[in-house]
Scaffold this motif. Structure first.
Motif, PDB file in Angstrom:
ATOM      1  N   PHE A 177      -4.593  -2.185 -14.286  1.00 34.95           N
ATOM      2  CA  PHE A 177      -3.958  -3.226 -13.491  1.00 34.95           C
ATOM      3  C   PHE A 177      -4.129  -4.579 -14.179  1.00 34.95           C
ATOM      4  O   PHE A 177      -5.251  -4.962 -14.535  1.00 34.95           O
ATOM      5  CB  PHE A 177      -4.594  -3.320 -12.095  1.00 34.95           C
ATOM      6  N   LEU A 223      -1.882  -2.380  -3.915  1.00 29.64           N
ATOM      7  CA  LEU A 223      -1.393  -1.247  -4.709  1.00 29.64           C
ATOM      8  C   LEU A 223      -2.522  -0.279  -5.009  1.00 29.64           C
ATOM      9  O   LEU A 223      -2.386   0.943  -4.870  1.00 29.64           O
ATOM     10  CB  LEU A 223      -0.782  -1.756  -6.012  1.00 29.64           C
ATOM     11  N   ARG A 224      -3.650  -0.839  -5.418  1.00 27.41           N
ATOM     12  CA  ARG A 224      -4.805  -0.015  -5.763  1.00 27.41           C
ATOM     13  C   ARG A 224      -5.307   0.757  -4.534  1.00 27.41           C
ATOM     14  O   ARG A 224      -5.644   1.943  -4.636  1.00 27.41           O
ATOM     15  CB  ARG A 224      -5.921  -0.902  -6.314  1.00 27.41           C
ATOM     16  N   THR A 269       3.848   1.407  -1.193  1.00 23.54           N
ATOM     17  CA  THR A 269       4.445   1.475  -2.530  1.00 23.54           C
ATOM     18  C   THR A 269       3.473   2.101  -3.524  1.00 23.54           C
ATOM     19  O   THR A 269       3.864   2.909  -4.379  1.00 23.54           O
ATOM     20  CB  THR A 269       4.862   0.075  -3.002  1.00 23.54           C
ATOM     21  N   GLY A 270       2.191   1.728  -3.441  1.00 22.51           N
ATOM     22  CA  GLY A 270       1.188   2.327  -4.313  1.00 22.51           C
ATOM     23  C   GLY A 270       1.081   3.822  -4.106  1.00 22.51           C
ATOM     24  O   GLY A 270       0.963   4.594  -5.073  1.00 22.51           O
ATOM     25  N   MET A 326      -3.045   3.631  -3.840  1.00 25.70           N
ATOM     26  CA  MET A 326      -3.239   4.701  -4.814  1.00 25.70           C
ATOM     27  C   MET A 326      -4.549   5.443  -4.564  1.00 25.70           C
ATOM     28  O   MET A 326      -4.622   6.670  -4.740  1.00 25.70           O
ATOM     29  CB  MET A 326      -3.222   4.120  -6.223  1.00 25.70           C
ATOM     30  N   SER A 344      -1.991  -6.608  -6.142  1.00 31.39           N
ATOM     31  CA  SER A 344      -2.691  -5.642  -7.002  1.00 31.39           C
ATOM     32  C   SER A 344      -3.714  -4.851  -6.209  1.00 31.39           C
ATOM     33  O   SER A 344      -3.831  -3.623  -6.358  1.00 31.39           O
ATOM     34  CB  SER A 344      -3.378  -6.383  -8.158  1.00 31.39           C
ATOM     35  N   LYS A 363       0.840  -1.203   0.000  1.00 27.08           N
ATOM     36  CA  LYS A 363       0.000   0.000   0.000  1.00 27.08           C
ATOM     37  C   LYS A 363       0.874   1.251   0.000  1.00 27.08           C
ATOM     38  O   LYS A 363       0.598   2.218  -0.721  1.00 27.08           O
ATOM     39  CB  LYS A 363      -0.928  -0.004   1.219  1.00 27.08           C
TER      40      LYS A 363
END
Length: 523
Positions: free
Chosen positions: A97, A112-113, A75-76, A116, A109, A73
Protein backbone atom coordinates in the motif's frame (compact mmCIF):
# COMPACT_ATOMS: atom_id res chain seq x y z
CA UNK A 1 12.97 1.49 -24.97
CA UNK A 2 14.78 -1.41 -23.38
CA UNK A 3 13.50 -4.44 -25.26
CA UNK A 4 14.03 -7.59 -23.25
CA UNK A 5 13.50 -11.29 -23.78
CA UNK A 6 11.73 -13.20 -21.02
CA UNK A 7 13.89 -16.26 -20.37
CA UNK A 8 13.45 -19.23 -18.08
CA UNK A 9 14.63 -17.21 -15.08
CA UNK A 10 11.31 -15.40 -15.17
CA UNK A 11 9.63 -18.64 -14.15
CA UNK A 12 11.17 -18.20 -10.70
CA UNK A 13 9.39 -14.87 -10.24
CA UNK A 14 5.78 -14.33 -9.18
CA UNK A 15 3.41 -15.15 -12.01
CA UNK A 16 1.49 -11.87 -12.01
CA UNK A 17 2.10 -8.26 -11.05
CA UNK A 18 -0.91 -6.04 -10.34
CA UNK A 19 -1.13 -2.26 -9.95
CA UNK A 20 -4.29 -0.57 -8.69
CA UNK A 21 -4.41 3.24 -8.88
CA UNK A 22 -7.49 4.27 -6.92
CA UNK A 23 -9.23 7.48 -5.92
CA UNK A 24 -10.06 8.11 -2.28
CA UNK A 25 -13.42 7.64 -0.52
CA UNK A 26 -16.69 9.53 -0.71
CA UNK A 27 -15.94 12.71 1.23
CA UNK A 28 -17.61 15.74 2.70
CA UNK A 29 -17.52 18.81 0.48
CA UNK A 30 -16.41 22.41 0.68
CA UNK A 31 -18.95 24.97 1.85
CA UNK A 32 -17.61 27.89 -0.16
CA UNK A 33 -17.40 28.57 -3.87
CA UNK A 34 -15.21 30.76 -6.10
CA UNK A 35 -16.49 31.98 -9.46
CA UNK A 36 -13.12 33.22 -10.79
CA UNK A 37 -14.70 36.21 -12.52
CA UNK A 38 -13.78 38.81 -9.91
CA UNK A 39 -10.75 41.05 -9.65
CA UNK A 40 -9.72 39.00 -6.61
CA UNK A 41 -10.11 35.29 -5.89
CA UNK A 42 -13.14 35.71 -3.62
CA UNK A 43 -14.99 32.70 -2.18
CA UNK A 44 -18.67 32.91 -1.31
CA UNK A 45 -20.70 30.76 1.07
CA UNK A 46 -22.57 28.15 -0.96
CA UNK A 47 -25.65 28.34 1.31
CA UNK A 48 -26.33 31.83 -0.06
CA UNK A 49 -27.17 30.36 -3.48
CA UNK A 50 -29.73 27.73 -2.45
CA UNK A 51 -32.78 27.87 -0.19
CA UNK A 52 -32.37 24.35 1.24
CA UNK A 53 -30.02 23.49 4.09
CA UNK A 54 -26.63 22.10 3.13
CA UNK A 55 -25.77 18.48 4.07
CA UNK A 56 -24.85 17.75 7.69
CA UNK A 57 -21.72 15.73 7.12
CA UNK A 58 -20.77 15.11 10.76
CA UNK A 59 -17.15 15.23 9.65
CA UNK A 60 -14.71 18.06 8.80
CA UNK A 61 -14.60 19.18 5.18
CA UNK A 62 -12.90 16.91 2.67
CA UNK A 63 -12.71 13.99 5.12
CA UNK A 64 -14.08 10.53 4.38
CA UNK A 65 -17.64 10.14 5.56
CA UNK A 66 -18.55 7.25 7.83
CA UNK A 67 -20.46 5.36 5.16
CA UNK A 68 -17.84 6.37 2.61
CA UNK A 69 -15.37 4.27 4.62
CA UNK A 70 -17.78 1.32 4.55
CA UNK A 71 -17.97 1.60 0.76
CA UNK A 72 -14.15 1.46 0.54
CA UNK A 73 -14.06 -1.58 2.83
CA UNK A 74 -16.48 -3.27 0.46
CA UNK A 75 -14.20 -2.30 -2.44
CA UNK A 76 -11.23 -3.88 -0.66
CA UNK A 77 -13.25 -7.07 -0.20
CA UNK A 78 -14.13 -7.05 -3.91
CA UNK A 79 -10.54 -6.43 -5.01
CA UNK A 80 -9.18 -9.37 -3.03
CA UNK A 81 -11.97 -11.84 -3.74
CA UNK A 82 -12.74 -10.98 -7.36
CA UNK A 83 -9.74 -9.28 -8.98
CA UNK A 84 -6.82 -10.94 -7.22
CA UNK A 85 -8.08 -14.39 -6.20
CA UNK A 86 -9.82 -15.53 -9.37
CA UNK A 87 -6.90 -17.78 -10.30
CA UNK A 88 -7.45 -21.23 -8.77
CA UNK A 89 -3.70 -21.90 -8.63
CA UNK A 90 -3.07 -18.86 -6.46
CA UNK A 91 -1.48 -19.57 -3.07
CA UNK A 92 0.42 -16.48 -1.90
CA UNK A 93 -0.52 -12.82 -2.54
CA UNK A 94 1.83 -10.01 -1.46
CA UNK A 95 0.30 -6.51 -1.23
CA UNK A 96 1.99 -3.11 -0.97
CA UNK A 97 0.00 0.00 0.00
CA UNK A 98 1.31 3.45 -0.97
CA UNK A 99 -0.74 6.53 -0.10
CA UNK A 100 -0.66 10.28 -0.43
CA UNK A 101 -0.29 11.94 2.97
CA UNK A 102 -3.69 13.70 3.01
CA UNK A 103 -6.10 12.32 5.61
CA UNK A 104 -8.76 11.08 3.18
CA UNK A 105 -6.13 9.11 1.25
CA UNK A 106 -4.69 7.57 4.40
CA UNK A 107 -8.17 6.69 5.69
CA UNK A 108 -9.01 5.17 2.32
CA UNK A 109 -5.87 2.99 2.48
CA UNK A 110 -6.77 1.83 5.97
CA UNK A 111 -10.35 1.02 4.93
CA UNK A 112 -9.13 -0.92 1.87
CA UNK A 113 -6.77 -2.86 4.09
CA UNK A 114 -9.52 -3.59 6.62
CA UNK A 115 -11.81 -4.88 3.88
CA UNK A 116 -9.04 -7.11 2.54
CA UNK A 117 -8.23 -8.41 6.03
CA UNK A 118 -11.84 -9.42 6.56
CA UNK A 119 -11.91 -11.06 3.13
CA UNK A 120 -8.63 -12.88 3.79
CA UNK A 121 -9.97 -14.49 6.98
CA UNK A 122 -12.78 -16.00 4.92
CA UNK A 123 -10.38 -17.52 2.39
CA UNK A 124 -8.66 -20.00 4.70
CA UNK A 125 -10.43 -22.92 3.06
CA UNK A 126 -8.69 -22.01 -0.20
CA UNK A 127 -5.27 -22.01 1.48
CA UNK A 128 -4.46 -18.52 0.18
CA UNK A 129 -1.93 -16.50 2.15
CA UNK A 130 -2.14 -12.70 1.96
CA UNK A 131 0.90 -10.72 3.08
CA UNK A 132 1.65 -7.01 3.43
CA UNK A 133 -1.70 -5.99 4.93
CA UNK A 134 -0.05 -4.70 8.10
CA UNK A 135 2.05 -1.99 6.45
CA UNK A 136 1.31 1.34 4.77
CA UNK A 137 3.84 3.61 3.06
CA UNK A 138 3.53 7.31 2.24
CA UNK A 139 4.91 9.13 -0.78
CA UNK A 140 3.54 12.67 -0.97
CA UNK A 141 5.74 13.68 -3.92
CA UNK A 142 4.43 10.81 -6.01
CA UNK A 143 0.98 12.40 -5.96
CA UNK A 144 1.91 16.08 -5.56
CA UNK A 145 4.89 16.37 -7.91
CA UNK A 146 5.08 20.18 -7.80
CA UNK A 147 5.70 20.19 -4.04
CA UNK A 148 9.40 19.57 -4.59
CA UNK A 149 10.03 16.86 -7.16
CA UNK A 150 9.21 18.43 -10.54
CA UNK A 151 9.77 22.02 -11.58
CA UNK A 152 6.65 23.99 -12.49
CA UNK A 153 8.62 25.75 -15.22
CA UNK A 154 6.12 25.14 -17.99
CA UNK A 155 4.93 28.08 -20.04
CA UNK A 156 1.57 29.35 -18.72
CA UNK A 157 0.63 30.35 -22.26
CA UNK A 158 1.11 26.76 -23.42
CA UNK A 159 -1.07 25.55 -20.53
CA UNK A 160 -3.77 28.07 -21.46
CA UNK A 161 -3.57 26.95 -25.08
CA UNK A 162 -3.96 23.29 -24.13
CA UNK A 163 -6.99 24.05 -21.97
CA UNK A 164 -8.52 26.27 -24.67
CA UNK A 165 -8.20 23.37 -27.12
CA UNK A 166 -10.01 21.03 -24.73
CA UNK A 167 -12.66 23.67 -24.06
CA UNK A 168 -13.32 24.03 -27.79
CA UNK A 169 -13.45 20.31 -28.58
CA UNK A 170 -15.05 18.60 -25.55
CA UNK A 171 -18.82 18.72 -25.98
CA UNK A 172 -20.71 19.90 -22.87
CA UNK A 173 -23.39 17.58 -21.44
CA UNK A 174 -26.60 17.33 -23.42
CA UNK A 175 -28.64 18.84 -20.59
CA UNK A 176 -27.22 22.34 -20.71
CA UNK A 177 -26.13 24.44 -17.77
CA UNK A 178 -29.26 26.59 -17.84
CA UNK A 179 -31.42 23.49 -17.33
CA UNK A 180 -29.23 22.39 -14.42
CA UNK A 181 -29.65 25.78 -12.73
CA UNK A 182 -33.41 25.47 -13.17
CA UNK A 183 -33.34 21.95 -11.71
CA UNK A 184 -31.39 23.03 -8.63
CA UNK A 185 -33.64 26.02 -8.01
CA UNK A 186 -36.78 23.92 -8.48
CA UNK A 187 -35.74 21.46 -5.76
CA UNK A 188 -33.75 23.77 -3.51
CA UNK A 189 -35.35 27.18 -3.84
CA UNK A 190 -33.66 30.56 -4.09
CA UNK A 191 -30.92 31.62 -1.71
CA UNK A 192 -30.28 34.98 -0.05
CA UNK A 193 -27.85 36.02 -2.78
CA UNK A 194 -30.50 35.59 -5.48
CA UNK A 195 -32.03 33.11 -7.90
CA UNK A 196 -29.84 30.59 -9.68
CA UNK A 197 -31.92 31.09 -12.81
CA UNK A 198 -30.85 34.72 -12.89
CA UNK A 199 -27.18 33.71 -13.25
CA UNK A 200 -25.49 33.83 -16.64
CA UNK A 201 -25.35 30.18 -17.83
CA UNK A 202 -22.70 30.75 -20.49
CA UNK A 203 -19.45 28.78 -20.39
CA UNK A 204 -16.23 30.79 -20.51
CA UNK A 205 -12.59 30.59 -19.47
CA UNK A 206 -10.71 33.00 -17.22
CA UNK A 207 -6.92 33.30 -17.28
CA UNK A 208 -6.47 35.43 -14.17
CA UNK A 209 -4.06 34.62 -11.32
CA UNK A 210 -1.70 32.70 -13.66
CA UNK A 211 -4.26 29.91 -14.02
CA UNK A 212 -6.82 29.16 -16.68
CA UNK A 213 -10.15 28.27 -15.09
CA UNK A 214 -13.81 28.03 -15.90
CA UNK A 215 -15.65 30.99 -14.47
CA UNK A 216 -19.22 31.69 -13.51
CA UNK A 217 -22.23 29.47 -12.81
CA UNK A 218 -20.50 26.19 -13.69
CA UNK A 219 -18.67 26.38 -10.37
CA UNK A 220 -21.84 26.45 -8.25
CA UNK A 221 -23.38 23.62 -10.30
CA UNK A 222 -20.24 21.55 -9.78
CA UNK A 223 -20.22 22.02 -6.00
CA UNK A 224 -23.97 21.48 -5.52
CA UNK A 225 -23.92 18.36 -7.73
CA UNK A 226 -21.20 16.89 -5.49
CA UNK A 227 -23.34 17.62 -2.44
CA UNK A 228 -26.29 15.88 -4.09
CA UNK A 229 -24.51 12.61 -4.93
CA UNK A 230 -22.05 12.46 -2.00
CA UNK A 231 -24.76 13.03 0.61
CA UNK A 232 -26.79 10.13 -0.79
CA UNK A 233 -23.78 7.85 -1.14
CA UNK A 234 -22.87 8.71 2.48
CA UNK A 235 -26.43 8.03 3.69
CA UNK A 236 -26.73 11.51 5.15
CA UNK A 237 -30.22 11.96 6.58
CA UNK A 238 -31.79 13.88 5.01
CA UNK A 239 -29.81 13.93 1.75
CA UNK A 240 -29.26 17.22 -0.02
CA UNK A 241 -32.27 18.06 -2.22
CA UNK A 242 -34.02 14.74 -1.48
CA UNK A 243 -36.62 14.94 -4.27
CA UNK A 244 -34.14 14.89 -7.18
CA UNK A 245 -34.38 11.68 -9.24
CA UNK A 246 -31.48 9.31 -9.81
CA UNK A 247 -31.33 10.22 -13.49
CA UNK A 248 -31.12 13.93 -12.63
CA UNK A 249 -28.35 13.21 -10.10
CA UNK A 250 -26.15 11.68 -12.78
CA UNK A 251 -27.02 14.49 -15.21
CA UNK A 252 -25.70 16.96 -12.62
CA UNK A 253 -22.64 14.82 -11.95
CA UNK A 254 -21.78 14.81 -15.67
CA UNK A 255 -20.98 18.51 -15.39
CA UNK A 256 -18.30 17.73 -12.79
CA UNK A 257 -16.75 15.23 -15.19
CA UNK A 258 -16.89 17.66 -18.11
CA UNK A 259 -15.34 20.35 -15.91
CA UNK A 260 -12.36 18.14 -15.07
CA UNK A 261 -12.01 16.85 -18.63
CA UNK A 262 -11.49 20.42 -19.82
CA UNK A 263 -9.15 21.65 -17.08
CA UNK A 264 -7.21 18.62 -15.82
CA UNK A 265 -6.72 16.28 -18.82
CA UNK A 266 -4.56 16.69 -21.91
CA UNK A 267 -2.39 19.63 -20.89
CA UNK A 268 1.24 20.19 -19.96
CA UNK A 269 0.57 20.38 -16.23
CA UNK A 270 -1.30 17.08 -16.15
CA UNK A 271 1.38 15.49 -18.37
CA UNK A 272 4.08 16.38 -15.83
CA UNK A 273 2.05 14.84 -13.01
CA UNK A 274 1.28 11.87 -15.20
CA UNK A 275 4.92 11.28 -16.04
CA UNK A 276 5.76 10.53 -12.40
CA UNK A 277 2.78 8.29 -11.69
CA UNK A 278 3.34 6.51 -15.02
CA UNK A 279 6.91 5.68 -14.00
CA UNK A 280 5.71 4.34 -10.64
CA UNK A 281 3.09 2.14 -12.31
CA UNK A 282 5.52 0.77 -14.91
CA UNK A 283 8.17 0.16 -12.25
CA UNK A 284 5.71 -1.74 -10.06
CA UNK A 285 4.46 -3.79 -13.02
CA UNK A 286 8.01 -4.82 -13.88
CA UNK A 287 9.38 -5.48 -10.38
CA UNK A 288 6.25 -6.33 -8.41
CA UNK A 289 6.57 -3.31 -6.11
CA UNK A 290 7.46 0.37 -6.12
CA UNK A 291 10.37 1.56 -4.00
CA UNK A 292 9.19 4.58 -2.00
CA UNK A 293 11.78 7.24 -1.21
CA UNK A 294 13.59 6.34 2.00
CA UNK A 295 11.81 3.00 2.30
CA UNK A 296 13.43 -0.37 2.93
CA UNK A 297 10.90 -2.10 0.66
CA UNK A 298 12.75 -3.29 -2.42
CA UNK A 299 10.80 -6.01 -4.16
CA UNK A 300 7.94 -8.40 -3.79
CA UNK A 301 8.42 -11.68 -1.95
CA UNK A 302 9.86 -14.11 -4.50
CA UNK A 303 7.66 -16.84 -3.04
CA UNK A 304 4.49 -14.92 -3.91
CA UNK A 305 2.27 -16.01 -6.78
CA UNK A 306 0.97 -12.46 -7.25
CA UNK A 307 2.47 -9.10 -6.28
CA UNK A 308 0.05 -6.19 -5.86
CA UNK A 309 0.87 -2.48 -5.58
CA UNK A 310 -2.06 -0.27 -4.51
CA UNK A 311 -1.59 3.49 -5.04
CA UNK A 312 -4.17 5.66 -3.24
CA UNK A 313 -4.51 9.22 -4.51
CA UNK A 314 -6.97 11.65 -6.02
CA UNK A 315 -9.07 12.02 -9.16
CA UNK A 316 -6.33 14.32 -10.45
CA UNK A 317 -3.85 11.45 -10.15
CA UNK A 318 -6.02 9.32 -12.42
CA UNK A 319 -6.53 12.24 -14.84
CA UNK A 320 -2.77 12.68 -15.02
CA UNK A 321 -2.26 8.98 -15.70
CA UNK A 322 -4.80 9.15 -18.53
CA UNK A 323 -2.88 12.08 -20.04
CA UNK A 324 0.47 10.27 -19.90
CA UNK A 325 -0.90 7.16 -21.64
CA UNK A 326 -3.47 8.95 -23.83
CA UNK A 327 -6.38 6.69 -22.95
CA UNK A 328 -9.97 6.96 -21.74
CA UNK A 329 -12.82 4.85 -20.40
CA UNK A 330 -16.58 4.85 -20.85
CA UNK A 331 -18.59 4.03 -17.73
CA UNK A 332 -21.92 2.34 -18.26
CA UNK A 333 -25.21 4.15 -17.53
CA UNK A 334 -26.32 5.81 -15.35
CA UNK A 335 -22.91 7.51 -15.66
CA UNK A 336 -22.51 9.91 -18.58
CA UNK A 337 -19.11 9.77 -20.29
CA UNK A 338 -19.71 12.30 -23.04
CA UNK A 339 -21.93 12.82 -26.05
CA UNK A 340 -20.02 10.28 -28.15
CA UNK A 341 -18.45 8.40 -25.23
CA UNK A 342 -14.94 8.82 -23.88
CA UNK A 343 -14.91 12.61 -23.94
CA UNK A 344 -15.27 12.86 -20.18
CA UNK A 345 -13.19 10.98 -17.63
CA UNK A 346 -15.63 10.00 -14.86
CA UNK A 347 -13.72 9.34 -11.63
CA UNK A 348 -16.34 8.68 -8.94
CA UNK A 349 -15.03 8.23 -5.38
CA UNK A 350 -13.50 4.80 -4.84
CA UNK A 351 -12.94 4.19 -8.55
CA UNK A 352 -9.62 3.46 -10.17
CA UNK A 353 -7.39 1.79 -12.72
CA UNK A 354 -6.42 -1.88 -12.51
CA UNK A 355 -3.49 -3.21 -14.56
CA UNK A 356 -2.34 -6.82 -14.50
CA UNK A 357 0.93 -8.00 -16.07
CA UNK A 358 1.38 -11.73 -16.60
CA UNK A 359 5.08 -12.67 -16.55
CA UNK A 360 4.43 -15.99 -18.23
CA UNK A 361 2.42 -14.84 -21.25
CA UNK A 362 3.92 -11.31 -21.23
CA UNK A 363 0.47 -9.86 -21.82
CA UNK A 364 -1.13 -6.97 -19.93
CA UNK A 365 -4.78 -6.44 -19.01
CA UNK A 366 -6.20 -2.98 -18.24
CA UNK A 367 -9.59 -2.04 -16.83
CA UNK A 368 -11.37 0.71 -14.91
CA UNK A 369 -13.04 -0.31 -11.65
CA UNK A 370 -15.88 1.85 -10.28
CA UNK A 371 -18.84 1.85 -7.87
CA UNK A 372 -22.41 2.17 -9.14
CA UNK A 373 -24.24 4.22 -6.55
CA UNK A 374 -27.96 3.69 -6.00
CA UNK A 375 -28.14 0.26 -7.69
CA UNK A 376 -31.32 -0.63 -9.54
CA UNK A 377 -32.35 3.00 -9.62
CA UNK A 378 -32.88 3.32 -5.88
CA UNK A 379 -31.98 6.62 -4.27
CA UNK A 380 -31.43 5.15 -0.81
CA UNK A 381 -27.92 3.71 -1.05
CA UNK A 382 -26.64 0.72 0.83
CA UNK A 383 -23.37 -0.56 -0.59
CA UNK A 384 -22.85 0.18 -4.28
CA UNK A 385 -22.31 -2.55 -6.81
CA UNK A 386 -18.89 -2.62 -8.48
CA UNK A 387 -18.40 -2.79 -12.23
CA UNK A 388 -15.43 -2.55 -14.58
CA UNK A 389 -14.90 -1.40 -18.16
CA UNK A 390 -11.89 -1.49 -20.51
CA UNK A 391 -9.27 1.23 -20.74
CA UNK A 392 -9.31 2.40 -24.35
CA UNK A 393 -6.31 3.94 -26.11
CA UNK A 394 -7.02 7.05 -28.16
CA UNK A 395 -4.17 6.45 -30.64
CA UNK A 396 -2.18 3.40 -31.84
CA UNK A 397 -0.37 1.72 -29.00
CA UNK A 398 3.10 1.46 -30.49
CA UNK A 399 5.15 3.47 -32.95
CA UNK A 400 5.82 0.34 -35.05
CA UNK A 401 2.12 -0.31 -35.56
CA UNK A 402 -0.28 1.42 -37.90
CA UNK A 403 -3.30 0.65 -35.74
CA UNK A 404 -4.10 -0.31 -32.20
CA UNK A 405 -3.82 -4.00 -31.41
CA UNK A 406 -5.55 -4.18 -28.06
CA UNK A 407 -8.28 -6.79 -27.62
CA UNK A 408 -11.47 -6.20 -25.65
CA UNK A 409 -12.44 -9.17 -23.48
CA UNK A 410 -16.19 -9.31 -22.73
CA UNK A 411 -16.29 -5.52 -22.70
CA UNK A 412 -14.52 -5.52 -19.33
CA UNK A 413 -10.79 -5.63 -20.00
CA UNK A 414 -8.33 -4.40 -22.60
CA UNK A 415 -5.68 -7.02 -23.35
CA UNK A 416 -2.31 -6.09 -24.83
CA UNK A 417 -0.43 -8.98 -26.38
CA UNK A 418 3.38 -9.06 -26.66
CA UNK A 419 4.92 -8.12 -29.99
CA UNK A 420 7.35 -10.29 -31.90
CA UNK A 421 11.12 -9.96 -31.52
CA UNK A 422 10.94 -10.36 -27.75
CA UNK A 423 8.99 -7.17 -27.09
CA UNK A 424 6.64 -7.71 -24.14
CA UNK A 425 3.40 -5.81 -23.63
CA UNK A 426 5.12 -3.95 -20.79
CA UNK A 427 7.73 -2.70 -23.27
CA UNK A 428 4.87 -1.50 -25.46
CA UNK A 429 3.50 0.61 -22.59
CA UNK A 430 6.94 2.05 -21.85
CA UNK A 431 7.40 2.99 -25.48
CA UNK A 432 3.98 4.62 -25.51
CA UNK A 433 4.80 6.92 -22.60
CA UNK A 434 8.12 7.91 -24.17
CA UNK A 435 6.43 8.67 -27.47
CA UNK A 436 3.53 10.69 -26.03
CA UNK A 437 5.68 12.76 -23.68
CA UNK A 438 7.66 14.05 -26.64
CA UNK A 439 4.80 16.54 -26.97
CA UNK A 440 5.60 17.84 -23.47
CA UNK A 441 9.37 18.41 -23.03
CA UNK A 442 8.92 19.55 -19.40
CA UNK A 443 7.06 16.35 -18.62
CA UNK A 444 9.67 14.20 -20.30
CA UNK A 445 12.42 15.76 -18.17
CA UNK A 446 10.45 14.90 -15.05
CA UNK A 447 9.77 11.38 -16.33
CA UNK A 448 13.49 10.76 -16.85
CA UNK A 449 14.20 12.11 -13.37
CA UNK A 450 11.67 9.73 -11.83
CA UNK A 451 12.88 6.78 -13.90
CA UNK A 452 16.53 7.41 -13.02
CA UNK A 453 15.67 7.71 -9.36
CA UNK A 454 13.86 4.38 -9.47
CA UNK A 455 16.76 2.76 -11.29
CA UNK A 456 19.43 4.12 -8.92
CA UNK A 457 17.47 3.13 -5.81
CA UNK A 458 17.21 -0.44 -7.03
CA UNK A 459 20.90 -0.52 -8.03
CA UNK A 460 21.82 0.72 -4.55
CA UNK A 461 19.83 -2.12 -3.05
CA UNK A 462 21.61 -4.63 -5.31
CA UNK A 463 25.03 -3.25 -4.28
CA UNK A 464 24.03 -3.36 -0.63
CA UNK A 465 22.91 -6.93 -0.99
CA UNK A 466 26.12 -7.80 -2.87
CA UNK A 467 28.28 -6.24 -0.13
CA UNK A 468 26.35 -8.13 2.51
CA UNK A 469 26.85 -11.34 0.54
CA UNK A 470 30.62 -10.77 0.23
CA UNK A 471 30.88 -10.08 3.96
CA UNK A 472 28.88 -13.21 4.78
CA UNK A 473 31.11 -15.33 2.53
CA UNK A 474 34.26 -13.92 4.15
CA UNK A 475 32.85 -14.50 7.63
CA UNK A 476 31.94 -18.08 6.77
CA UNK A 477 35.44 -18.72 5.36
CA UNK A 478 37.07 -17.29 8.49
CA UNK A 479 34.83 -19.35 10.75
CA UNK A 480 35.77 -22.47 8.78
CA UNK A 481 39.50 -21.80 9.25
CA UNK A 482 39.13 -21.16 12.97
CA UNK A 483 37.01 -24.26 13.40
CA UNK A 484 39.57 -26.33 11.51
CA UNK A 485 42.35 -25.02 13.73
CA UNK A 486 40.45 -25.81 16.90
CA UNK A 487 39.94 -29.40 15.73
CA UNK A 488 43.25 -30.10 13.97
CA UNK A 489 45.74 -28.62 16.46
CA UNK A 490 44.89 -30.97 19.34
CA UNK A 491 44.65 -33.83 16.84
CA UNK A 492 48.16 -33.12 15.54
CA UNK A 493 49.55 -32.98 19.05
CA UNK A 494 47.87 -36.28 19.95
CA UNK A 495 49.11 -38.07 16.80
CA UNK A 496 52.71 -36.91 17.31
CA UNK A 497 52.78 -38.15 20.88
CA UNK A 498 51.33 -41.50 19.87
CA UNK A 499 53.91 -41.96 17.12
CA UNK A 500 56.80 -41.15 19.50
CA UNK A 501 55.61 -43.69 22.02
CA UNK A 502 55.59 -46.40 19.39
CA UNK A 503 59.04 -45.49 18.08
CA UNK A 504 60.45 -45.16 21.65
CA UNK A 505 62.66 -42.32 20.53
CA UNK A 506 63.60 -39.13 22.40
CA UNK A 507 60.76 -36.62 22.50
CA UNK A 508 60.96 -33.68 20.23
CA UNK A 509 57.28 -32.78 20.50
CA UNK A 510 57.80 -29.07 20.26
CA UNK A 511 59.63 -29.32 16.93
CA UNK A 512 57.20 -31.76 15.32
CA UNK A 513 54.18 -29.91 16.78
CA UNK A 514 55.39 -26.74 15.08
CA UNK A 515 55.75 -28.63 11.79
CA UNK A 516 52.14 -29.80 12.09
CA UNK A 517 50.84 -26.31 12.85
CA UNK A 518 52.81 -24.91 9.90
CA UNK A 519 51.09 -27.39 7.62
CA UNK A 520 47.71 -26.31 9.02
CA UNK A 521 48.54 -22.64 8.45
CA UNK A 522 49.60 -23.36 4.89
CA UNK A 523 46.37 -25.22 4.25
Amino acid sequence: VNYRNIDNNALMLPEKHHVILIRHCVRSTEKKIAFYNDTTEVKYKAKGFIGSSLPKWNTPKNWCTEHGMEIIKNTGDHILKTLLSSDKNLGNIQIQFISDSSKRDVDTSLALREGMLEAATKMDERNITVGGLQSLEYDHLLFKVFDGFCESNFNSENLAKDIQTRFSTITPPENDLERMLQLLEKHGGAGKVGRLTDMNPSLRLSSSFNFTRLEGAINIVRLLSQMVIYSRASEVDPPFLPDISTMAIYELFAWTHWFRSVLVVGNVRSAIGGSVIANAVLDALEHGSYRVRGSTTTSCDENADACVTILVGHEGTIDNFATAFDLHWVLRPPYISGKVGGEYYPTPPGSGIHIEYDLQSQQTELSYLYPVFFPEGEDNSTLPSIDCVPLVFNTPLHRQLESSFDLIDNNHTTIILPLKKGISSLDVLKDRVNLLLENYPEAKDCYYKAANESLHSRQAVVKKRSSALDYNLFSSYLELILLSSVILLPLCYYLQRKRRRRAKTPRNDVHEYSECTQSIEMS
